[in-house]
Motif scaffolding. Structure first.
Motif, PDB file in Angstrom:
ATOM      1  N   ASN A  57       0.810  -1.226   0.000  1.00  0.00           N
ATOM      2  CA  ASN A  57       0.000   0.000   0.000  1.00  0.00           C
ATOM      3  C   ASN A  57       0.841   1.273   0.000  1.00  0.00           C
ATOM      4  O   ASN A  57       0.394   2.314   0.489  1.00  0.00           O
ATOM      5  N   ALA A  58       2.040   1.209  -0.564  1.00  0.00           N
ATOM      6  CA  ALA A  58       2.926   2.373  -0.603  1.00  0.00           C
ATOM      7  C   ALA A  58       3.098   2.869  -2.031  1.00  0.00           C
ATOM      8  O   ALA A  58       3.013   2.104  -2.996  1.00  0.00           O
ATOM      9  N   VAL A  59       3.336   4.170  -2.146  1.00  0.00           N
ATOM     10  CA  VAL A  59       3.748   4.790  -3.416  1.00  0.00           C
ATOM     11  C   VAL A  59       5.188   5.251  -3.222  1.00  0.00           C
ATOM     12  O   VAL A  59       5.460   6.112  -2.385  1.00  0.00           O
ATOM     13  N   GLU A  60       6.114   4.664  -3.978  1.00  0.00           N
ATOM     14  CA  GLU A  60       7.537   4.890  -3.753  1.00  0.00           C
ATOM     15  C   GLU A  60       8.227   5.311  -5.039  1.00  0.00           C
ATOM     16  O   GLU A  60       7.865   4.862  -6.137  1.00  0.00           O
ATOM     17  N   ALA A  61       9.230   6.167  -4.899  1.00  0.00           N
ATOM     18  CA  ALA A  61      10.040   6.571  -6.046  1.00  0.00           C
ATOM     19  C   ALA A  61      10.885   5.402  -6.526  1.00  0.00           C
ATOM     20  O   ALA A  61      11.369   4.588  -5.729  1.00  0.00           O
ATOM     21  N   THR A  62      11.058   5.287  -7.834  1.00  0.00           N
ATOM     22  CA  THR A  62      11.934   4.268  -8.409  1.00  0.00           C
ATOM     23  C   THR A  62      13.306   4.880  -8.710  1.00  0.00           C
ATOM     24  O   THR A  62      13.430   6.105  -8.860  1.00  0.00           O
ATOM     25  N   PRO A  63      14.340   4.067  -8.808  1.00  0.00           N
ATOM     26  CA  PRO A  63      15.670   4.607  -9.136  1.00  0.00           C
ATOM     27  C   PRO A  63      15.703   5.349 -10.474  1.00  0.00           C
ATOM     28  O   PRO A  63      16.519   6.251 -10.674  1.00  0.00           O
TER      29      PRO A  63
END
Length: 316
Positions: A57-63
């Motif tokens: 349930n997270a929204v995370e930045a990608t490399p």
């Protein structure tokens, strides 16, 4: 509704293991579509595996500079996420156009992608339907087809995909992350995720038995002006007759995807290339090969008019 058993899974591996050991099992998260289908006995799982506790349930930045959206991120939270609003505005707009606030609070990213058609014959168990009962026929072709697909159809099915979110993901070139019980992960471009009906309309997506969507990944932002315009029979809480997702650049180039007209979000590279020649040229490319019925032939000029409105808004 038929009786069923229930369990909660704590990890993706637990969820997939429960699915593998229990014939007739299905995953449930928000349940905004599945429970309706169960009440009508269109879907009849004997066992439900609650996946809300999997931590997806997270929204995370990608490399690479994009975003990875967990499969269980609620539509409300995704639409309100600061980076989604600032850098992927077409997705936020599509989500907000998609349903009531109550439904968006429950609906998940993966569930939105997996929702089934709203064709009236699919939802009427008294009627034949190849998508619900393979080989029984498609009465929509000669019946009430106003809201159904005009392109990408087959002799077996003319049902449309109902998702607003998926149209925006298609214009953004998202990818779908899918896990298997052996811990392998495969990624599928959104362009390939939803199947055309062909002679097997009962199979909506490329998800295989024993798989679980774990995330959706967005590439780095492309900039430009983001638009989502939805034409429907009433102002809210209705599925699209035609919707247009567009990301338009200052030089007149851009990307288009259209909803409400096909079994999956509809996009063509030659339509993107034709954008600089205006809405008519882009719509002609988008709709090449269309096979409308008498009831829904109005969708062809409606696509051109909706696209023209989007291009007009982009200049204001």
């Amino acid at each position: 509704m038929r009786p069923f058993t229930y369990e909660r899974a704590g990890t993706p591996v637990e969820a997939l293991a429960a699915l593998a050991r229990t014939p007739g099992a299905a995953f449930i998260a928000g349940g905004t579509n599945l429970l309706d289908l169960m009440k009508l006995e269109i879907a009849t799982p004997s066992h439900l595996i609650d996946v809300n506790g999997l931590g997806l349930n997270a929204v995370e930045a990608t490399p690479e500079g994009g975003l990875r959206i967990g499969a269980l991120v609620r539509n409300t939270d995704l639409a309100a996420h600061p980076r989604i609003r600032a850098e992927y505005g077409v997705l936020s707009r599509a989500l907000l156009a998609g349903a009531s606030g109550q439904l968006r609070n429950k609906a998940t990213t993966a569930g939105n992608l997996l929702q089934r058609t709203r064709c009236p014959y699919f939802y009427d168990p008294a009627q034949p339907c190849n998508k619900r009962r393979p080989g029984s026929g498609c009465p929509a072709i000669a019946g009430v087809s106003r809201g159904l697909a005009v392109i990408g159809t087959s002799e077996a099915c003319i049902a449309q995909n109902p998702s607003d979110m998926a149209v925006a993901l298609r214009v953004l070139d998202a990818t779908i992350e899918i896990a298997s019980l052996d811990s392998t992960i495969r990624t599928v471009p959104i362009a390939e995720f939803h199947r055309l009906p062909g002679d097997a309309p009962e199979i909506d997506t490329v998800i295989e038995p024993g798989e679980l969507i774990t995330a959706v990944t967005l590439p780095p932002p492309v900039g430009g002006r983001h638009h989502y315009r939805k034409v429907r029979d009433r102002a809210s809480y209705a599925f699209a007759l035609v919707s247009v997702a567009a990301v338009l650049q200052p030089d007149g180039t851009g990307r288009l995807a259209v909803g409400g007209i096909a079994p999956r979000p509809w996009r063509r590279d030659d339509a993107d290339a034709a954008l600089s020649h205006g809405a008519g040229a882009a719509a002609e490319a988008l709709l090449r090969g269309a096979r409308p019925t008498r009831d829904n032939a109005f969708k062809l000029p409606l696509v051109a008019r909706t696209l023209d409105a989007v291009l007009h808004d982009a200049k204001v």
